[in-house]
Design an enzyme around this catalytic site. Structure first.
Site, PDB file in Angstrom:
ATOM      1  N   HIS A 226       0.850  -1.218   0.281  1.00  0.00           N
ATOM      2  CA  HIS A 226       0.051   0.097  -0.015  1.00  0.00           C
ATOM      3  C   HIS A 226       0.905   1.327  -0.076  1.00  0.00           C
ATOM      4  O   HIS A 226       1.792   1.138   0.735  1.00  0.00           O
ATOM      5  CB  HIS A 226      -0.819  -0.093   1.269  1.00  0.00           C
ATOM      6  CG  HIS A 226      -1.979  -0.938   1.158  1.00  0.00           C
ATOM      7  ND1 HIS A 226      -1.803  -2.312   0.959  1.00  0.00           N
ATOM      8  CD2 HIS A 226      -3.344  -0.817   1.044  1.00  0.00           C
ATOM      9  CE1 HIS A 226      -3.069  -2.841   0.729  1.00  0.00           C
ATOM     10  NE2 HIS A 226      -4.039  -2.051   0.788  1.00  0.00           N
TER      11      HIS A 226
ATOM     12  N   ARG B 140      -4.893 -11.368  -4.377  1.00  0.00           N
ATOM     13  CA  ARG B 140      -6.037 -10.739  -3.968  1.00  0.00           C
ATOM     14  C   ARG B 140      -6.793 -10.011  -5.257  1.00  0.00           C
ATOM     15  O   ARG B 140      -6.012  -9.474  -6.067  1.00  0.00           O
ATOM     16  CB  ARG B 140      -5.723  -9.512  -2.816  1.00  0.00           C
ATOM     17  CG  ARG B 140      -7.160  -8.952  -2.687  1.00  0.00           C
ATOM     18  CD  ARG B 140      -7.025  -7.735  -1.398  1.00  0.00           C
ATOM     19  NE  ARG B 140      -6.426  -6.663  -1.784  1.00  0.00           N
ATOM     20  CZ  ARG B 140      -6.946  -5.363  -1.442  1.00  0.00           C
ATOM     21  NH1 ARG B 140      -8.017  -5.464  -0.513  1.00  0.00           N
ATOM     22  NH2 ARG B 140      -6.427  -4.080  -1.745  1.00  0.00           N
TER      23      ARG B 140
ATOM     24  N   GLU C 126     -15.772  -5.551   3.564  1.00  0.00           N
ATOM     25  CA  GLU C 126     -15.249  -4.046   3.609  1.00  0.00           C
ATOM     26  C   GLU C 126     -16.135  -2.915   4.035  1.00  0.00           C
ATOM     27  O   GLU C 126     -15.844  -2.203   5.113  1.00  0.00           O
ATOM     28  CB  GLU C 126     -14.194  -3.836   2.457  1.00  0.00           C
ATOM     29  CG  GLU C 126     -13.255  -4.553   2.238  1.00  0.00           C
ATOM     30  CD  GLU C 126     -12.471  -4.516   1.004  1.00  0.00           C
ATOM     31  OE1 GLU C 126     -11.581  -3.488   1.260  1.00  0.00           O
ATOM     32  OE2 GLU C 126     -12.929  -4.933  -0.118  1.00  0.00           O
TER      33      GLU C 126
ATOM     34  N   ASP D  65     -12.031   0.929   4.116  1.00  0.00           N
ATOM     35  CA  ASP D  65     -13.096   1.314   3.432  1.00  0.00           C
ATOM     36  C   ASP D  65     -14.295   1.301   4.185  1.00  0.00           C
ATOM     37  O   ASP D  65     -15.210   2.017   3.961  1.00  0.00           O
ATOM     38  CB  ASP D  65     -13.498   0.201   2.309  1.00  0.00           C
ATOM     39  CG  ASP D  65     -12.483   0.554   1.123  1.00  0.00           C
ATOM     40  OD1 ASP D  65     -12.313   1.354   0.523  1.00  0.00           O
ATOM     41  OD2 ASP D  65     -11.475  -0.425   0.835  1.00  0.00           O
TER      42      ASP D  65
ATOM     43  N   ARG E 273      -5.520  -3.809   8.572  1.00  0.00           N
ATOM     44  CA  ARG E 273      -5.428  -2.582   9.179  1.00  0.00           C
ATOM     45  C   ARG E 273      -4.379  -1.674   8.380  1.00  0.00           C
ATOM     46  O   ARG E 273      -3.492  -2.159   7.833  1.00  0.00           O
ATOM     47  CB  ARG E 273      -4.990  -2.706  10.655  1.00  0.00           C
ATOM     48  CG  ARG E 273      -5.940  -3.713  11.522  1.00  0.00           C
ATOM     49  CD  ARG E 273      -5.317  -4.244  12.500  1.00  0.00           C
ATOM     50  NE  ARG E 273      -4.712  -3.031  13.518  1.00  0.00           N
ATOM     51  CZ  ARG E 273      -5.650  -2.450  14.359  1.00  0.00           C
ATOM     52  NH1 ARG E 273      -6.750  -3.005  14.391  1.00  0.00           N
ATOM     53  NH2 ARG E 273      -5.130  -1.529  15.240  1.00  0.00           N
TER      54      ARG E 273
ATOM     55  N   ARG F 215      -9.313   5.811  -3.183  1.00  0.00           N
ATOM     56  CA  ARG F 215      -8.880   4.788  -2.201  1.00  0.00           C
ATOM     57  C   ARG F 215      -8.711   5.339  -0.851  1.00  0.00           C
ATOM     58  O   ARG F 215      -8.676   6.634  -0.689  1.00  0.00           O
ATOM     59  CB  ARG F 215      -7.501   4.138  -2.648  1.00  0.00           C
ATOM     60  CG  ARG F 215      -7.811   3.362  -3.771  1.00  0.00           C
ATOM     61  CD  ARG F 215      -6.674   2.574  -4.047  1.00  0.00           C
ATOM     62  NE  ARG F 215      -6.528   1.661  -5.311  1.00  0.00           N
ATOM     63  CZ  ARG F 215      -7.295   0.304  -5.018  1.00  0.00           C
ATOM     64  NH1 ARG F 215      -7.566  -0.018  -3.628  1.00  0.00           N
ATOM     65  NH2 ARG F 215      -7.410  -0.595  -5.994  1.00  0.00           N
TER      66      ARG F 215
END
Length: 1041
Positions: free
Chosen positions: A153, A543, A664, A705, A743, A876
């Protein structure tokens, strides 16, 4: 948003911290004096003095004088030329970074002198004193399964080059703190610090190109080499020593309570750059790096284990190895062939002596593990001469050169033209020949093995291990280039168990011969590393978003004339999927023609089948909402495995990947329990979980999210309830459950101190197992230094242990749950009325924050939005939180909370809320985290952004939001009983205050540069200056997104 290591914030010594800050600041000033001159230093000092004076006035409550000083500061900054602004921004940014380095180091110093809170020794002692039997404690620790999953990320803004320099400075500060350092040595340390700081100043802070997914994966793997490789043996020794102290039994040698996973190169959700090919390459790279690290360790062991006394079993194995090697050499001598295939490469078998002294042989064990060198590993990857964005061009690591010219094998790159068998064989031959020279020299360097008087059995066995590792590495290089590989399976290592076998034999031999002290040294450390990292370092999760799988099944049913899957209701989908899963025939024909997006999904499942569960971890389905989302993945996985099995004529490696639904949004969290119940009610699925996954269901819950969807308070409550429901659903069917927590680093995305987070989970949700993501800058902050990594690993271990043996209390009364529902409802309505229903909010967000400019940072390979729309919904969560963090408003973490708490208090529930805070860990942690956030907000800085950047018609919205912030702080203090924000964490408050003289002018400078840039979009110098202010503010806030 929390500091990166708030778990250990109590362990700081301010006197030595300030001494280090002063030292680094003085050295940096000297560097600046040489680099930019006296005039600039004077200008910088005036800015810092104005900022410090304004902070002093604020802390003293003299608001008018503070406001006057802040206006003078803003005025001075507005008069800077762009060149001056750029240099000032760089200087302030580096000051904040250097302070952060000193702070991270000092958080750990007390750990060397006392029983450290939350350490294994501390918590094991508490549990035994509290009535847990030694056997129960021992068994629980040995069965614990925690996996920390590192993700790509995009929240790590520092270039890796600078990260390494920062680590070097931290190590130099450690050396400088040694009391017995001679004057000459101390002067050398200071000179090294000056060199590092000078190097940092002269290095470009900004990434000039976006990283590829392979770049991100390489950075994640390097954290193992940089820190975790050293930390894991020391951490496991700590666990073992504490267990032996409190239970009488050490931790079994191959037992490891913590392992690591990765999403880097496997997370394709919204990132079209992560392809099936990227996943395969990253998986092979991970295994190659693991083997490379093991080869280095085995070489060191061969130097250490020189003794000849051993068990009969080891002696027999060593003699067999020498005999085989001599026979092979005899065959080679008789052979007249000059070309050698890969399966007949020159043999380097079983030399009884190491070829060179280990790099750290002159150092004690602790020093060798803690050295500050960070060499880069040679690894298969792109030729550095090639453009960075051509990730598909992967070259071999070269081994043979002549007259300064690279061999042909050095430049052989994968190409679509490598289709004919003759070309592949020619390529193989070139590569094999490139090994010949090295092998010949190796024979001259290494003495001929012998089983005579000088026979060293451990060295023979370990030499054989090294040979197999090197052949395993060569095999991976062929696989990476899609070359045929015909090695005998006995010539290389495929599984962790195969590598452990000879190492454990050496260990048992040493133990049986009275050499336990040798067995428990470097050899035990290597066995623990192999047990933890396996053959992969970190298994790779895949994913993908749920609709991509639905589209793929839809394409298949249409192609086969079976109907339109996407139009079927849930029951019809489940009937179809279950029927196909029970069948033995393939559904997908090899000749199927589908759209490129669908083909990419099919290719991903094919790679998953080829690699299997030996190399990959879980398959995570983001935005999961139905049972059919899970069964669709199971079907696609089954089809791929059938196809690969049919083509290769042998079973796929490992087992099927476990399929993990990720819930989410608030809506999906509310339905999570029902989805799991529906899944487990299907006989085929339940039996599949029992047979293939040991009766274990994994479920992931997303914090980012859900927080963006409904606000932090509502998200926290919905996550709590969802976990309760999922656990109950699994228990109803006799299935064990592992919760996977997605997280983020900031509280706005579910972050916060690890210990607090685990200890506030619902009772029964942490039963010895846990998976959790660590993202972006948090990876470097928590695991970048060996000592920091060891501390964090202990915190994970002890927090999970406590949550298992002494689960946190549930809400004492049912009325408390009803009250939480009321607060959550008001909070969610308040949050959504601003973020989603106010037509001016999106424009206000874009004006008041640097959100639009964050894309220039080049910190991640994936797009900032899932879809090409301009609304908040598809933005995002990371840029959403990142932008508000920059302005010190941190709005996503608290918006709506004040309204919810105010509503409850006005209805007469104040005393109940105070009782909930004292007695319910979940509610207490929620309030404490929000209070921590409020300690980092700055209403005056936020107002400055609005005053300068926001249009007149939207300034009223800014005022309303600032009033909301004040309201939130007021009711947080009412419930917690604190006199002022951060009263219960004075050290953290003092740390924040120490940064303000550099952080405040950095924010004001960002406002000024944003103002200029928005009137001159193409000004690259202004853009660079802005990006540097973003870096600096992130360093000062100790967080990004």
């Amino acid at each position: 948003m929390t500091d990166t290591t708030d778990d250990i914030v109590e362990d700081i010594s301010f006197q030595t911290f300030e001494d280090d800050c002063r030292l680094l600041a003085n050295l940096f000033n000297d560097v600046l004096q040489r680099e930019v001159g006296t005039k600039f230093i004077e200008m910088l000092d005036k800015i810092r003095v104005l900022a410090q004076s304004g902070c002093n006035m604020r802390q003293a409550g003299i608001e008018d004088m503070a406001e006057l000083l802040e206006k003078q500061l803003a005025s001075k900054l507005s008069k800077l030329s762009l060149d001056e602004a750029l240099t000032i921004a760089r200087a302030l940014s580096h000051y904040l970074t250097l302070m952060g380095i000193a702070e991270t180091r000092h958080r750990l110093r007390k750990g060397n002198t006392a029983l450290v809170a939350k350490s294994c020794d501390d918590i094991f002692n508490q549990l035994v004193q509290g009535g847990v039997t030694p056997d129960e404690l021992y068994n629980t620790v040995c069965k614990q399964e925690v996996e920390i999953v590192l993700t790509a990320h995009p929240t790590q803004i520092n270039r890796r080059t600078l990260q390494y320099k920062h680590i070097k400075i931290a190590h130099l500060l450690d050396y400088n703190a040694q009391l017995d350092l001679s004057t000459e040595d101390r002067e050398m340390v200071i000179e090294d610090l000056v060199r590092e700081i000078t190097s940092i100043w002269q290095t470009d802070e900004l990434r000039r190109q976006k990283p590829t997914p392979v770049d991100e994966a390489r950075a994640g793997l390097n954290i193992v080499h940089q820190s975790l490789w050293k930390a894991i043996p020391r951490y496991l020794r700590r666990v073992s020593n504490a267990l032996k102290k409190h239970t009488g039994k050490p931790l079994p040698l191959t037992c490891t309570p913590i392992r690591f996973g990765s999403w880097m190169g496997g997370d394709r959700d919204g990132n079209p750059n992560v392809t099936a090919k990227v996943t395969k390459d990253v998986s092979v790279l991970s295994k190659w790096m693991a083997i490379d690290l093991y080869i280095q360790e085995v070489d060191s062991l061969r130097f250490e284990l020189s003794m000849n006394r051993c068990s009969d079993k080891l002696l027999k194995l060593a003699r067999e190895i020498v005999g085989d090697a001599n026979n092979e050499n005899h065959r080679e001598h008789r052979s007249q062939s000059t070309s050698r295939s890969q399966s007949k490469q020159p043999n380097q078998q079983a030399s009884s002596l190491p070829t060179h002294l280990p790099a750290t042989a002159h150092l004690p064990t602790f020093a060798a593990h803690g050295e500050s060198h960070h060499p880069r590993l040679d690894m298969p990857g792109r030729d550095p001469k090639q453009p960075k964005n051509k990730a598909s061009e992967v070259s071999y690591p070269t081994t043979s050169k002549k007259d300064g010219q690279s061999t042909k094998s050095e430049t052989m790159q994968r190409s679509p033209s490598f289709n004919s068998s003759s070309q592949l064989l020619a390529q193989r031959k070139l590569f094999a020949e490139s090994q010949i020279g090295r092998s010949s020299f190796q024979k001259l360097l290494e003495p001929k093995p012998s089983d005579g008087p000088g026979f060293a059995p451990y060295r023979v066995v370990l030499g054989h291990v090294k040979d197999k590792l090197q052949r395993s590495q060569s095999r991976l290089e062929f696989l990476l280039e899609d070359c045929p590989c015909e090695q005998n399976p006995s010539d290389f290592y495929e599984t962790t168990e195969q590598l452990l076998e000879p190492l454990l034999l050496c260990y048992e031999s040493l133990q049986s011969c009275g050499s336990a002290v040798l067995a428990d040294g470097r050899l035990a450390d290597l066995i623990r590393r192999v047990s933890t990292f396996g053959m992969m370092l970190m298994k790779l999760d895949l994913r993908q978003e749920s609709t991509r799988h639905s589209e793929t099944v839809d394409a298949i049913t249409k192609y086969l004339g079976m109907g339109t899957y996407s139009e079927w209701n849930e029951e019809k989908k489940l009937d179809f999927l279950t029927k196909e899963l029970k069948g033995k025939r393939p559904l997908v024909p090899p000749s199927i023609e589908v759209a490129p997006d669908v083909q990419e999904v099919l290719d991903t499942f094919r790679v998953a089948a080829e690699l299997g569960s030996d190399s990959l971890g879980a398959y995570v389905i983001s935005m999961a909402s139905n049972a059919s989302d899970v069964l669709a993945v199971e079907l696609l996985q089954k089809e791929a495995r059938l196809a690969v099995h049919g083509e290769k004529g042998s079973p796929c490696p490992g087992g099927t990947l476990r399929v993990v639904p990720l819930f989410e949004t608030v809506k999906d969290l509310r339905g999570a329990g029902s989805v799991i119940r529906k899944l487990l009610s299907i006989d085929w699925y339940r039996q599949h979980v029992i047979k293939n996954h040991n009766g274990h269901q994994e479920v992931m819950v997303g914090y980012s999210d859900s927080g963006k969807d409904a606000g932090r308070f509502t998200a926290a409550w919905e996550l709590y309830k969802a976990q309760e429901d999922v656990v109950a659903a699994c228990h109803e069917y006799g299935i064990k459950v592992t919760l996977f927590h997605g997280r983020g680093g900031t509280i706005g995305r579910g972050g916060g101190p690890t210990y607090l987070a685990i200890q506030s989970q619902p009772p029964g949700s942490v039963m010895g197992t846990l998976r959790s993501t660590e993202q972006g800058e948090m990876i470097q902050a928590k695991f970048g230094l060996p000592d920091t990594a060891i501390r964090q690993l202990e915190i994970y271990t002890t927090a999970v242990l406590l949550a298992t043996l002494r689960p946190p209390l549930p809400p004492r009364e049912e009325k408390w749950r009803s009250l939480m529902e009321d607060i959550s409802k008001i909070s969610c309505q308040s949050y959504r009325s601003v973020v989603y229903e106010n037509p001016e909010f999106l424009s206000y967000f874009n004006e008041a924050t640097p959100q639009a400019e964050l894309g220039f940072l080049n910190i991640g390979s994936r797009p900032a939005r899932r879809k090409s729309t301009t609304g908040i919904g598809h933005l995002r969560a990371i840029p959403w939180v990142f932008a508000w963090t920059q302005t010190r408003f941190v709005l996503p973490a608290w918006l709506g909370v004040g309204a919810g708490l105010q509503g409850a208090c006005e209805k007469g529930h104040t005393e109940e809320l105070k009782a909930m805070y004292k007695e319910w860990p979940f509610f207490q942690s929620t309030i404490d985290l929000i209070e921590m956030i409020l300690g980092k907000t700055d209403i005056y800085i936020t107002k400055h952004y609005d005053d300068v950047l926001v249009s007149e018609k939207r300034k009223d919205l800014g005022r309303q939001l600032r009033n909301e912030l004040v309201t939130t702080g007021k009711f947080i203090l009412v419930i917690s009983g604190h006199g002022k924000i951060q009263q219960n964490n004075r050290i953290l408050r003092r740390l924040i205050e120490s940064r303000l003289p550099f952080l405040n002018p950095m924010n004001m400078l960002q406002v000024e540069i944003l103002k200029r840039l928005r009137s001159d979009d193409d000004n690259t110098k202004a853009r660079d200056a802005l990006l540097i202010t973003i870096n600096g503010i992130a360093a000062g806030m100790r967080n990004t997104g």
